[in-house]
Design a protein around this motif. Sequence first.
Motif, PDB file in Angstrom:
ATOM      1  N   GLU A 116       1.651  -0.194  -9.478  1.00 32.52           N
ATOM      2  CA  GLU A 116       1.807  -1.578  -9.124  1.00 32.52           C
ATOM      3  C   GLU A 116       3.116  -1.914  -9.407  1.00 32.52           C
ATOM      4  O   GLU A 116       3.588  -1.632 -10.608  1.00 32.52           O
ATOM      5  N   MET A 130       7.472  -2.135  -2.612  1.00 34.66           N
ATOM      6  CA  MET A 130       6.519  -2.660  -3.581  1.00 34.66           C
ATOM      7  C   MET A 130       5.337  -2.058  -3.170  1.00 34.66           C
ATOM      8  O   MET A 130       4.959  -1.845  -1.932  1.00 34.66           O
ATOM      9  N   HIS A 132       1.335  -3.659  -3.862  1.00 34.59           N
ATOM     10  CA  HIS A 132       0.628  -4.599  -4.576  1.00 34.59           C
ATOM     11  C   HIS A 132      -1.004  -4.677  -3.875  1.00 34.59           C
ATOM     12  O   HIS A 132      -1.073  -4.376  -2.814  1.00 34.59           O
ATOM     13  N   GLN A 133      -1.717  -4.336  -4.857  1.00 34.25           N
ATOM     14  CA  GLN A 133      -3.253  -4.242  -4.451  1.00 34.25           C
ATOM     15  C   GLN A 133      -3.646  -3.297  -3.558  1.00 34.25           C
ATOM     16  O   GLN A 133      -3.995  -3.387  -2.252  1.00 34.25           O
ATOM     17  N   GLY A 244       3.572 -11.075  -3.080  1.00 30.22           N
ATOM     18  CA  GLY A 244       2.711 -11.129  -4.282  1.00 30.22           C
ATOM     19  C   GLY A 244       3.399 -10.303  -5.514  1.00 30.22           C
ATOM     20  O   GLY A 244       2.477 -10.233  -6.589  1.00 30.22           O
ATOM     21  N   ALA A 245       4.524  -9.864  -5.400  1.00 29.66           N
ATOM     22  CA  ALA A 245       5.320  -9.322  -6.643  1.00 29.66           C
ATOM     23  C   ALA A 245       5.547 -10.243  -7.511  1.00 29.66           C
ATOM     24  O   ALA A 245       5.794 -11.279  -7.141  1.00 29.66           O
ATOM     25  N   LYS A 246       5.259  -9.750  -8.910  1.00 29.24           N
ATOM     26  CA  LYS A 246       5.424 -10.755 -10.123  1.00 29.24           C
ATOM     27  C   LYS A 246       6.781 -10.531 -10.624  1.00 29.24           C
ATOM     28  O   LYS A 246       7.391 -11.648 -11.075  1.00 29.24           O
TER      29      LYS A 246
END
Length: 288
Positions: A116, A130, A132-133, A244-246
């Motif tokens: 992730e 990226m 993500h999930q 959705g990247a943090k």
Amino acid sequence: MQPHYFIGIDGGGTKCKALLQNSSGDIIGQGLAGSANPATHYGLAIESITQACERAVLDAQLSASALRYCHVAMGLAGVSLPSVKDKMLLWQHPFATIKITSDLHIACLGAHNSEEGAVIICGTGSSAFMVHQGKHVQLGGHGFTTGDKGGGAWIGVSATRLCLEAMDGLSESSPLVDDLKQQLGCQTSSAVVEQVNGAPAVFFAGLAPLVIAALEQHDAIAVRVIQEGADYVSRLARRLLSEGAKKVALIGGLAPHISPWLANDVQRCLVQPLYEPAFGALILAKKR
């Protein structure tokens, strides 16, 4: 029983790096070679990958025959194009096994030491990636003639265009114009054009350090180029965050020079990469 080894390959438009790891998890060798982008030059990419691996094996004081016991994962520029990846998978390689993915994927694996995460690369080119999930998102990486703003090749060609405009009296000049002429050994705009016309990405990326040096002197043309590149990178980051990247890791040789020019909201979301891309390839090499 013959020992087995793992090699992680980071193959970009300018250079190829190999990290060699033994079955105990120790890095025991590394090797460097030239450009490894099979989309631009398949034969050269194969040669560079092989050379980098051979040099890593020699660096570990192993014989060249050890390559046949190496499980290799390579992250390469250009393999996001299906036809390029298919061609690479047909390679009669000298290794035990190979896995092939993009340079972006291994950069993300290394930066976060995890499946992730999100990265933006500012090297010879620029691109974003990226996971993500379980979903992969890739942005940019279209080549310096059609994109890659903030990458070294784009910086070089953009600065050259602006310098030529200044030499033609169409825009304000700056000391970078004389720096470029000196670097190329040219005195006229026509001579500059003869030098750069049809030049590859690596050539223009070689001009990026000239622009960065001028940027440190607040050169007007250099500032204009870097501001445009940084604006693009900021937009890449915002798109990753919206998916959705943090946090985003900014990597590549030009990352330290681009990051101060990014938008404030983007800078707050940046994190330092944990490991280099070649280490990310090692993570992939060891996955069953």
